[in-house]
Design an enzyme around this catalytic site. Structure first.
Site, short mmCIF file in Angstrom:
data_model
loop_
_atom_site.label_atom_id
_atom_site.label_comp_id
_atom_site.label_asym_id
_atom_site.label_seq_id
_atom_site.Cartn_x
_atom_site.Cartn_y
_atom_site.Cartn_z
N CYS A 163 -12.82 1.83 -7.00
CA CYS A 163 -13.08 0.35 -6.77
C CYS A 163 -13.81 -0.17 -7.69
O CYS A 163 -13.77 -1.28 -8.06
CB CYS A 163 -13.69 0.43 -5.36
SG CYS A 163 -15.19 1.22 -5.03
N ASP A 339 -12.14 -7.95 -2.42
CA ASP A 339 -12.12 -6.75 -1.95
C ASP A 339 -11.20 -5.79 -2.65
O ASP A 339 -9.83 -5.99 -2.27
CB ASP A 339 -12.07 -6.46 -0.57
CG ASP A 339 -12.65 -5.25 -0.13
OD1 ASP A 339 -12.75 -4.26 -0.57
OD2 ASP A 339 -12.99 -5.18 1.04
N HIS A 341 -10.54 -2.72 -1.79
CA HIS A 341 -10.29 -1.56 -0.87
C HIS A 341 -9.02 -1.67 -0.02
O HIS A 341 -8.88 -1.12 1.15
CB HIS A 341 -11.49 -1.24 -0.12
CG HIS A 341 -12.76 -0.98 -0.75
ND1 HIS A 341 -13.44 -1.97 -1.17
CD2 HIS A 341 -13.28 0.20 -1.26
CE1 HIS A 341 -14.65 -1.41 -1.66
NE2 HIS A 341 -14.58 -0.23 -1.88
#
Length: 439
Positions: A163, A339, A341
């Site tokens: 990430c 994000d 993820h």
């Protein structure tokens, strides 16, 4: 009811209870990489049938659509399920313009948000070989070890450990988008140039800014083995090295991986290197900063918000411990982020229309400044000496405790990017005790 309509309705039902879309209930200006948008919230236009999280609550505490971050206010441990249903990740993309307007977000802001490049976890790419070092496994999380159990061929996905790399890629990709496409560029324009830019971040060993290249340099120069989570410092070093190796990107990188000091003489040397006439070349400044111990000390709040409001801002890579995001703006104390993820199929060297679409989102996500990790990588883009001088004035004139320090010359005792700290730098860091009082 048609099958497509039923699927859309089902997503909204699940979304209402599981991943409510954020509603804009704040009259404060909305900032996105130096651009300001009028909040224009009108309470009368908020239909009750659309689920939304309260504005005073960050979406990290309620949202799980495309995030592996925990669903309460406790720090993330990086072990959450990384394979969220992709239908939910598309939740806001399925809204009509009138439904978006009902949530209170200015269309101009959503268009800007959607035009930011969003790079996430990928799967099924060419395997990245495991490190032969016997100590390599000690740096991996338990979830990463479990996920790759029995996979001796290497890592074909960065789910659970990539990430920070993806956040760093996003920061660089949006820097290049500003340089090559322009800050006013919007998704759907200059389509071939857009695809060519994304191809530089393809999940192939040959792409100049691929995850393979980040991992390779991380192993060679940062002590980071494949499958191990990067920190802001390693990401900064990779950005500097990879851009040096790919001069056709036409951007220099001035990196201070472990401090917040900018030395004008060193920056000018970076900006004019390899220039035949010593002219100033576009330069990305990346600083690995720490603004507290386990949370951002309040004395830094104003300056951090101001940083994302500066026209030179290209965002922040950071977030929570072992769960990095790419922050692009804020509204009051709520910070907007992309994000990484969500796991998607690899980005190919010749991106398809579907792959291009997967690099953008209109989904608004927010995190309260009190929930952010104090360790982060902050970026600024300066394209001329005049822009750098303007940046310096803005930083030195910002409210609150400074988070970036600019000096004329660098002490001869240490060189840029080597991790040495300016004398007295540690003494400038503010902290606070458990009661919230400054130490």
């Amino acid at each position: 009811m048609a099958q497509a309509d039923f699927a859309r309705f089902s997503r909204k039902v699940v979304q209402y209870f599981w991943d409510p879309l954020p509603k804009n209930e704040d009259s404060s200006p909305i900032w996105c990489l130096g651009r300001s948008y009028d909040s224009r919230y009108q309470e009368a236009r908020q239909p009750k049938l659309l689920g939304a999280s309260p504005s005073a609550q960050s979406d990290s505490s309620t949202s799980q659509a495309d995030s592996a971050v925990v669903t309460d206010s406790k720090p993330a441990k990086g072990e959450e399920d990384e394979t969220r249903t992709e239908a939910l990740a598309k939740s806001q993309a399925d809204l009509t313009r009138s439904e978006e307007e009902a949530l209170g977000w200015p269309p101009e802001f959503l268009d800007d948000l959607e035009s930011r490049i969003w790079l996430t976890y990928r799967s099924n790419f060419s395997p990245i070989a495991r490190s032969p070092d016997s100590a390599a496994a000690s740096g991996m999380s338990f979830a990463t070890k479990l996920r790759n159990l029995g996979n001796q061929g290497g890592f074909s996905s960065d789910t659970g450990w990539g990430c920070m790399i993806r956040s760093g890629q996003s920061l660089l990709a949006n820097t290049l988008a500003i340089l090559q496409l322009g800050r006013d560029w919007r998704k759907g324009e200059q389509t071939q140039a857009h695809r060519d830019l994304l191809a530089m971040f393809a999940d192939t060993p040959q792409a100049p800014f691929s995850i393979h290249r980040f991992v390779e340099h991380g192993a060679q120069a940062c002590g980071k083995h494949p499958g191990e989570w990067f920190g802001p410092s390693a990401a900064a070093r990779c950005l500097q090295s990879l851009t040096d190796k790919h001069p056709t990107a036409n951007v220099r990188v001035y990196a201070r991986p472990d401090d917040s000091d900018i030395y004008t003489s060193s920056l000018l040397a970076t900006a004019t290197q390899k220039s035949p006439d010593d002219s100033f070349q576009p330069t990305l400044i990346v600083l690995g900063i720490r603004l507290g111990i386990d949370r951002i000390t309040p004395v830094y709040h104003a300056a951090l918000k101001r940083a994302l409001s500066m026209p030179q801002s290209v965002g922040i890579a950071g977030g929570r411990p072992s769960a990095s995001h790419y922050f692009i703006g804020h509204q009051g104390d709520q910070f907007f982020y992309l994000d990484p993820h969500s796991t998607r199929p690899l980005l190919s060297a010749d991106p398809t229309e579907e792959e291009v679409e997967a690099c953008h989102t209109r989904r608004v996500r927010r995190l309260g400044i009190t929930e952010m990790d104090p360790s982060m990588l902050i970026g600024f883009l300066v394209r001329s000496r005049e822009e750098f001088d303007d940046l310096r004035k803005s930083i030195e004139g910002a409210e609150g405790k400074q988070i970036v320090h600019i000096h004329d010359t660098e002490p001869a005792s240490f060189a840029p990017g080597r991790g040495h700290e300016r004398p007295g730098a540690v003494d400038e860091v503010e902290a606070w005790d458990e009661t919230g009082e400054e130490c």
